[in-house]
Each structure stands twice: as C-alpha cells, then as structure tokens.
Write a protein that holds these residues in place. Structure first.
Motif, PDB file in Angstrom:
ATOM      1  N   VAL A  47       0.841  -1.204   0.000  1.00  0.00           N
ATOM      2  CA  VAL A  47       0.000   0.000   0.000  1.00  0.00           C
ATOM      3  C   VAL A  47       0.876   1.255   0.000  1.00  0.00           C
ATOM      4  O   VAL A  47       0.607   2.209  -0.737  1.00  0.00           O
ATOM      5  N   LYS A  48       1.956   1.248   0.786  1.00  0.00           N
ATOM      6  CA  LYS A  48       2.869   2.403   0.819  1.00  0.00           C
ATOM      7  C   LYS A  48       3.480   2.649  -0.551  1.00  0.00           C
ATOM      8  O   LYS A  48       3.603   3.797  -0.990  1.00  0.00           O
ATOM      9  N   ASP A  49       3.885   1.581  -1.242  1.00  0.00           N
ATOM     10  CA  ASP A  49       4.459   1.719  -2.584  1.00  0.00           C
ATOM     11  C   ASP A  49       3.450   2.348  -3.555  1.00  0.00           C
ATOM     12  O   ASP A  49       3.800   3.215  -4.355  1.00  0.00           O
ATOM     13  N   ILE A  50       2.202   1.900  -3.472  1.00  0.00           N
ATOM     14  CA  ILE A  50       1.170   2.441  -4.356  1.00  0.00           C
ATOM     15  C   ILE A  50       0.922   3.911  -4.040  1.00  0.00           C
ATOM     16  O   ILE A  50       0.865   4.754  -4.948  1.00  0.00           O
ATOM     17  N   LEU A  51       0.790   4.232  -2.754  1.00  0.00           N
ATOM     18  CA  LEU A  51       0.555   5.630  -2.369  1.00  0.00           C
ATOM     19  C   LEU A  51       1.726   6.530  -2.758  1.00  0.00           C
ATOM     20  O   LEU A  51       1.532   7.648  -3.238  1.00  0.00           O
ATOM     21  N   HIS A  97      -4.467  -3.116 -12.510  1.00  0.00           N
ATOM     22  CA  HIS A  97      -4.562  -4.479 -11.969  1.00  0.00           C
ATOM     23  C   HIS A  97      -3.994  -4.532 -10.552  1.00  0.00           C
ATOM     24  O   HIS A  97      -4.606  -5.115  -9.654  1.00  0.00           O
ATOM     25  N   ASP A  98      -2.823  -3.925 -10.357  1.00  0.00           N
ATOM     26  CA  ASP A  98      -2.218  -3.910  -9.018  1.00  0.00           C
ATOM     27  C   ASP A  98      -3.112  -3.183  -8.017  1.00  0.00           C
ATOM     28  O   ASP A  98      -3.263  -3.615  -6.876  1.00  0.00           O
ATOM     29  N   MET A  99      -3.691  -2.079  -8.446  1.00  0.00           N
ATOM     30  CA  MET A  99      -4.571  -1.302  -7.568  1.00  0.00           C
ATOM     31  C   MET A  99      -5.807  -2.121  -7.186  1.00  0.00           C
ATOM     32  O   MET A  99      -6.166  -2.206  -6.004  1.00  0.00           O
TER      33      MET A  99
END
Length: 132
Positions: free
Chosen positions: A97-101, A113-115
C-alpha cells in the motif's frame, strides 16, 4: 517495485548478486547471495513458468503474490496458527500500500490491476476476522 519487476533477469543478477569463493581443502565453494532463493541441482525453472518470480524471489512483494497466499489454504492455516507469519503478511500488505501511495503521490501511474488486486486484498483481510 515496478522498476525492479521491469528489469531483465540478467540485469537483476548482475546488479543484485555477488559470488563468494571459499577455498577449502576439498576444493572451491561458490555461493550466490541470499537475494536468490536456493534451488536444488535437480530442479529446473523455466523462464516461461508463470510462478518464475515467486520461485526465484519468494520474498518479493506483489499484489498477485499476496492474493495467492490468501487463496492458498496451507498459507491461511499457517497464518491462523502463527502470529509471526500473520504479522509478516500484514507488513507486506502495508509495504504494498505504501508503494502504491508513494507512486500516486509522485504523479506516477499505478497499474490498474495492481490497484484492484490490492483493494481486493484489503477487503478480504478485513473480512477474515478469525485469522486477522
């Protein structure tokens, strides 16, 4: 993590491993760094194997690898029995989640897709009250 996933196996091994030679009385021993999972001499891993990266880098954090653990009854049973395994799994979700944010806040495009997979993981974990 996306940049790492985009690298070729040659680049990953060239930049992230090292060979250590130890001379012993019985000969020379070569060791590959801990980055790559140990594979027995008899085991062959195909580059076309859909689980290639999971076999080579079992500790890699991807939405798909975490989703797979939530679908695997053996993994779920381990998480249910062992608080450390459960904690490690939650830490991996947190890192994902930190990487996405971080990517979104930097203006980078996050793979849909990852989200969606990450959202699915969060919903599943929230509903698995007996384990988590």
């Amino acid at each position: 993590s996306k940049a790492f996933a985009a690298l070729s196996i040659t680049d990953i091994l060239k930049n992230n491993t090292r060979t250590i030679e130890v001379n012993t009385l019985s000969g020379s021993v070569k060791l590959l760094s801990d980055l790559v999972s140990p594979v027995s001499k008899d085991e062959q891993i195909s580059l076309d194997d859909p689980k290639f990266w999971m076999k080579i880098l079992p500790e890699a954090i991807t939405a798909d690898s975490l989703q797979a653990k939530l679908s695997d009854q053996t993994s779920l049973a381990s998480m249910e029995k062992d608080a450390n395994i459960r904690k490690n799994f939650i830490e991996r979700i947190r890192a994902l989640v930190k990487d996405i944010l971080k990517a979104r806040n930097s203006g980078n495009v996050v793979d849909d897709h990852d989200m969606q997979t990450t959202l699915s993981i969060l919903i599943q974990v929230a509903n698995m009250k007996l384990i988590f």
